[in-house]
Design a protein around this motif. Structure first.
Motif, PDB file in Angstrom:
ATOM      1  N   ARG A 352      48.525  35.099-110.514  1.00 30.40           N
ATOM      2  CA  ARG A 352      49.394  33.926-110.695  1.00 30.40           C
ATOM      3  C   ARG A 352      49.477  33.121-109.396  1.00 30.40           C
ATOM      4  O   ARG A 352      49.438  31.907-109.413  1.00 30.40           O
ATOM      5  N   GLN A 353      49.620  33.843-108.294  1.00 32.79           N
ATOM      6  CA  GLN A 353      49.685  33.148-107.003  1.00 32.79           C
ATOM      7  C   GLN A 353      48.388  32.413-106.730  1.00 32.79           C
ATOM      8  O   GLN A 353      48.392  31.306-106.235  1.00 32.79           O
ATOM      9  N   MET A 354      47.236  33.063-107.025  1.00 31.17           N
ATOM     10  CA  MET A 354      45.948  32.395-106.827  1.00 31.17           C
ATOM     11  C   MET A 354      45.837  31.147-107.684  1.00 31.17           C
ATOM     12  O   MET A 354      45.347  30.103-107.245  1.00 31.17           O
ATOM     13  N   ALA A 355      46.256  31.273-108.902  1.00 33.39           N
ATOM     14  CA  ALA A 355      46.190  30.103-109.788  1.00 33.39           C
ATOM     15  C   ALA A 355      47.098  28.984-109.284  1.00 33.39           C
ATOM     16  O   ALA A 355      46.754  27.801-109.327  1.00 33.39           O
ATOM     17  N   SER A 356      48.273  29.427-108.778  1.00 37.23           N
ATOM     18  CA  SER A 356      49.202  28.424-108.250  1.00 37.23           C
ATOM     19  C   SER A 356      48.631  27.726-107.024  1.00 37.23           C
ATOM     20  O   SER A 356      48.706  26.511-106.887  1.00 37.23           O
ATOM     21  N   VAL A 357      47.997  28.550-106.139  1.00 36.99           N
ATOM     22  CA  VAL A 357      47.409  27.935-104.916  1.00 36.99           C
ATOM     23  C   VAL A 357      46.246  27.027-105.293  1.00 36.99           C
ATOM     24  O   VAL A 357      46.088  25.938-104.748  1.00 36.99           O
ATOM     25  N   ALA A 358      45.403  27.495-106.208  1.00 37.56           N
ATOM     26  CA  ALA A 358      44.262  26.666-106.630  1.00 37.56           C
ATOM     27  C   ALA A 358      44.751  25.357-107.225  1.00 37.56           C
ATOM     28  O   ALA A 358      44.201  24.281-106.971  1.00 37.56           O
ATOM     29  N   SER A 359      45.799  25.468-108.036  1.00 32.83           N
ATOM     30  CA  SER A 359      46.355  24.232-108.605  1.00 32.83           C
ATOM     31  C   SER A 359      46.896  23.315-107.522  1.00 32.83           C
ATOM     32  O   SER A 359      46.727  22.099-107.558  1.00 32.83           O
ATOM     33  N   SER A 360      47.520  23.927-106.481  1.00 30.63           N
ATOM     34  CA  SER A 360      48.056  23.127-105.369  1.00 30.63           C
ATOM     35  C   SER A 360      46.931  22.433-104.577  1.00 30.63           C
ATOM     36  O   SER A 360      47.037  21.266-104.193  1.00 30.63           O
ATOM     37  N   GLU A 362      44.036  21.601-105.753  1.00 28.89           N
ATOM     38  CA  GLU A 362      43.513  20.507-106.586  1.00 28.89           C
ATOM     39  C   GLU A 362      44.397  19.257-106.452  1.00 28.89           C
ATOM     40  O   GLU A 362      43.911  18.130-106.352  1.00 28.89           O
ATOM     41  N   ARG A 363      45.716  19.542-106.486  1.00 27.51           N
ATOM     42  CA  ARG A 363      46.620  18.386-106.349  1.00 27.51           C
ATOM     43  C   ARG A 363      46.490  17.741-104.949  1.00 27.51           C
ATOM     44  O   ARG A 363      46.534  16.509-104.813  1.00 27.51           O
ATOM     45  N   ASP A 364      46.302  18.563-103.915  1.00 30.68           N
ATOM     46  CA  ASP A 364      46.132  17.994-102.554  1.00 30.68           C
ATOM     47  C   ASP A 364      44.892  17.098-102.471  1.00 30.68           C
ATOM     48  O   ASP A 364      44.919  16.019-101.883  1.00 30.68           O
ATOM     49  N   TYR A 365      43.812  17.559-103.072  1.00 38.17           N
ATOM     50  CA  TYR A 365      42.589  16.755-103.041  1.00 38.17           C
ATOM     51  C   TYR A 365      42.769  15.443-103.787  1.00 38.17           C
ATOM     52  O   TYR A 365      42.385  14.366-103.313  1.00 38.17           O
ATOM     53  N   GLU A 366      43.378  15.577-104.986  1.00 38.36           N
ATOM     54  CA  GLU A 366      43.581  14.349-105.775  1.00 38.36           C
ATOM     55  C   GLU A 366      44.508  13.383-105.043  1.00 38.36           C
ATOM     56  O   GLU A 366      44.305  12.167-105.047  1.00 38.36           O
ATOM     57  N   SER A 367      45.539  13.956-104.364  1.00 41.17           N
ATOM     58  CA  SER A 367      46.452  13.081-103.592  1.00 41.17           C
ATOM     59  C   SER A 367      45.732  12.430-102.411  1.00 41.17           C
ATOM     60  O   SER A 367      45.914  11.233-102.137  1.00 41.17           O
ATOM     61  N   ALA A 368      44.880  13.226-101.700  1.00 43.01           N
ATOM     62  CA  ALA A 368      44.136  12.653-100.560  1.00 43.01           C
ATOM     63  C   ALA A 368      43.178  11.576-101.027  1.00 43.01           C
ATOM     64  O   ALA A 368      43.042  10.514-100.392  1.00 43.01           O
TER      65      ALA A 368
END
Length: 741
Positions: A352-360, A362-368
């Motif tokens: 779950r933590q890995m999925a959460s970090v991976a999702s985070s 992804e969001r960082d890249y999309e935000s950048a």
């Protein structure tokens, strides 16, 4: 017989025995000659000078005395100028042109009119043209009916006329190397001269003060009008600039619109760079996450995340616990069951933590990526705005420069207006009187003693000039030195002026007045003749002159008597036009003589007559022939002369003047030597030179000249003429007045 080269008619004979003239200092001789010329007429010169001095004295006594009063003015500062404050305080211009200008202003019409109005000078007789005496020109015009129409004198015309009189009698003189100007006025009234001089100084100061105030006031009015227009120009220029900025959306803070725009672009560029770096950093992890398809454990960015590391650490602890329990308990053991359940929970948490970090991630890249796109869009928009501003910058710069120049001009005029107001408030007097004119006690002119003295000196100088001019115009011979220099022949002797004695007494003065100066001068000439051609046993001498009345006959007779004192001598009268010998020696009228002897109508014993108590024989003219020149040119005359020379040791021939007839030129070629007689103070030397030239060109030999009628007293005094026998003059009274020999 000897002939002289006609090419050198005035040259003295080479063997004439004439001594060389001593050379003297030309400058000293010239000054001495001038002094002698002036001394000769000194009484006339003195009389002329005294006469002029008396006339000048009489004129000065009749002149109205004039008085002059002088005031001294110190120039302190130059005229007011619309200049800077420094120039207001700078003081006086020291240029020569400036002080000369002030002197001309003092003599100006404006100053003169101020004085005339202040003193009401047109009511004074010196200035009132209505009281002026009528001039000579007006009188003459009245006589011929050309008198101009009468002038209607108004007050302005009277002021102008009085100002003209004042200017003519005003003298303004700048004192050299100083700031002082002397104002002098000359008037018939001593008090009025002082009053006018002081009034001129005061009028000049007032005129200058008024002029400076007027200039300053005009400058102030001009500057105020100019400032008002410049103020409107500044407002219009600023309004145009602001409207242009608004139309082009140009924001300018503190005059730095370009700097603000550039700073904004720089900030956006920096932000874009940082966003691009951030996007690059997150892009790798994003791609790995997309490729992992749920297995995030191999992704470093996920594996190194603190939350994942913490979850993995928890899972490891649980796994270690399970491993330890499995060694003691079986799979079904409750502790094992609990431990396995806890392990499953730990693994699920890790996933779950890995999925959460991976999702985070992804969001960082999309935000950048979104940030990069947004910054790129903003940077492009900002650059477009700056480009638009740059396109509008030239026009805006023009408007800004217009505003700047208009404001600068306005500020300059504003400063000048303030300075002008300051200079107007600080006006100083340009000049001040340091010496007030006072009424003089003695007249300024005429300077009677000085005028008389100057007139006397000028009279002496004028008299001397007239004396020198008369001497230059006098072409007669003054003495032996003058004769030698002008005629080029030695002067054998100089015969003095004789008195009122008759011709008969003059013709034999050598015998009757043997101790006289005249007789001694004749004996001097005799000695010169005897010393010439000493080797000739027989000598024939011709005595002639240029014109009649020069004393040649008297000289010939006395020279013959002088020779007769030493040897038998014959005097021949060859002047067949105006014979003098027969009558002078008392021969009977009609006595036979030269013409009959040459013609052969008588012999020598009949034609020659002895003078009593002497060895002198006289051959008179005889009957005057119709053509005497042909008689003298005849061979019979030459033969007769040859026979006579054989009988007499000395023959003296009296011939007619050279300028009248040619007889003397004929005779000069037949004689040993010729004596040329010239009368002092009478015969022009040009005529004498012409006569000498004629004789020399005819082949005659001129031994020298004899100067007759010399006033030895005057000649010695005025011309340097000297005779060693002058002491006889005191005895021979009566022989020193004018008379012809």
């Amino acid at each position: 017989m000897h002939a002289v080269n006609p090419q050198t008619p005035l040259a003295a004979p080479a063997n004439s025995g004439a001594p060389r003239l001593l050379q003297s200092d030309p400058l000293a001789a010239g000054l001495l000659d001038l002094w002698k010329i002036v001394s000769r007429r000194k009484w006339a010169i003195l009389a002329l000078a005294l006469t002029l001095a008396v006339v000048a004295g009489a004129i000065t006594l009749a002149m109205t005395p004039l008085y002059r009063a002088t005031a001294s003015l110190l120039i302190e500062s130059s005229t007011a100028k619309v200049l800077s404050v420094e120039e207001v305080y700078s003081g006086v211009s020291q240029s020569r042109e400036y002080f000369q200008t002030q002197a001309e202003i003092l003599k100006s019409r404006d100053v003169a009119l101020r004085v005339v109005r202040q003193l009401k000078l047109y009511d004074n007789a010196e200035f009132d043209p209505r009281q002026a005496p009528e001039g000579t020109l007006a009188t003459l015009q009245g006589w011929v009916g050309l008198r101009p129409p009468a002038v209607t004198w108004t007050e302005p015309l009277l002021e102008e006329a009085a100002a003209k009189v004042l200017t003519e009698n005003l003298d303004v003189e700048p004192v050299r190397l100083s700031q002082i100007i002397r104002i002098s006025y000359t008037s018939e009234s001593a008090e009025l001269s002082a009053e006018v001089a002081n009034a001129v100084a005061a009028a000049y100061i007032a005129s200058n003060r008024d002029a400076r105030f007027k200039i300053t006031q005009e400058a102030t009015d001009y500057l105020q009008d100019k400032l008002e227009g410049l103020r409107r120009n500044v407002s219009a220029a600023e309004a145009a600039l602001q409207q242009y900025r608004e139309r082009n959306n140009i924001v300018k803070v503190g005059g730095a619109s370009d700097a603000i725009a550039q700073q904004g672009i720089n900030n956006l560029s920096q932000q874009l760079t940082a966003a691009q770096v951030r996007r690059s950093e997150t892009e790798t992890a994003y791609q790995q996450i997309k490729a992992a398809k749920g297995n995030y454990s191999s992704i470093p960015a996920v594996a190194r995340h603190p939350q994942v590391l913490e979850a993995l650490n928890r899972q490891s602890q649980v796994e270690l616990k399970v491993s330890q329990l499995s060694q003691r308990y079986g799979y079904e053991h409750p502790l094992m069951v609990a431990a396995n359940a806890e392990l499953e929970v730990a693994k699920a948490n890790t996933q779950r933590q890995m999925a959460s970090v991976a999702s985070s991630l992804e969001r960082d890249y999309e935000s950048a990526a979104a940030t990069v796109r947004a910054l790129e869009s903003r940077l492009a928009a900002e650059r477009a705005t700056v480009a638009a501003v740059n396109r509008a910058a030239p026009q805006m710069d023009t408007l800004e420069r217009n505003v700047q120049s208009t404001r600068q001009l306005y500020d300059t005029f504003l400063q000048r207006a303030r300075e002008t107001n300051l200079s107007e408030n600080m006006q100083q007097t340009i000049a001040r009187v340091i010496d007030v004119a006072v009424a003089p006690i003695t007249p300024f002119k005429p300077k009677k003693a000085q005028i008389v003295a100057i007139t006397l000196v000028l009279g002496l100088f004028l008299g001397a000039l007239i004396a020198l001019l008369l001497d230059k115009l006098d072409n007669t011979l003054k003495g032996t030195n003058d004769a030698e220099s002008r005629l080029g022949l030695p002067a054998l002797t100089a015969l003095p002026l004789l008195g009122n004695a008759d011709r008969k007494s003059i013709m034999n003065m050598v015998t009757t007045k043997s101790d006289s100066l005249y007789a001694e001068a004749v004996r001097t000439a005799r000695a010169s003749l005897m010393l010439s051609n000493v080797d000739l046993p027989r000598k024939i001498f011709l005595v002639t002159s240029a014109i009649a009345g020069e004393g040649k006959s008297s000289m010939a007779a006395n020279l013959a008597l002088a020779h007769a004192q030493t040897q038998p001598t014959l005097l021949v009268d060859a002047d067949m036009r105006r014979p003098q010998v027969a009558r002078s020696f008392g021969l009977a009228p009609g006595a036979q003589g030269l013409s009959q002897l040459v013609a052969g109508s008588c012999d020598m014993s009949q034609a020659i007559h002895r003078v009593d108590d002497t060895q002198l024989d006289v051959l008179p003219c005889g009957v005057i022939p119709p053509n005497p020149t042909e008689l003298l040119l005849s061979q019979r005359f030459s033969d007769t002369l040859q026979k006579l020379s054989e009988k007499y040791g000395v023959i003296i021939i009296d011939s007619p003047p050279v300028e009248l007839v040619s007889d003397s030129m004929v005779l000069s070629a037949l004689v040993t030597n010729t004596l040329f007689v010239v009368r002092a103070q009478s015969t022009p030397y040009q005529i004498a030179r012409r006569g000498i030239t004629k004789i020399q060109r005819a082949g005659g030999r001129i031994l020298g000249t004899v100067l007759t009628g010399v006033d030895f007293k005057g000649a010695h005094k005025y011309y340097g003429e000297y005779s060693g026998y002058g002491h006889y003059g005191s005895k021979d009274t009566g022989y020193y007045t004018a008379g012809k020999a």
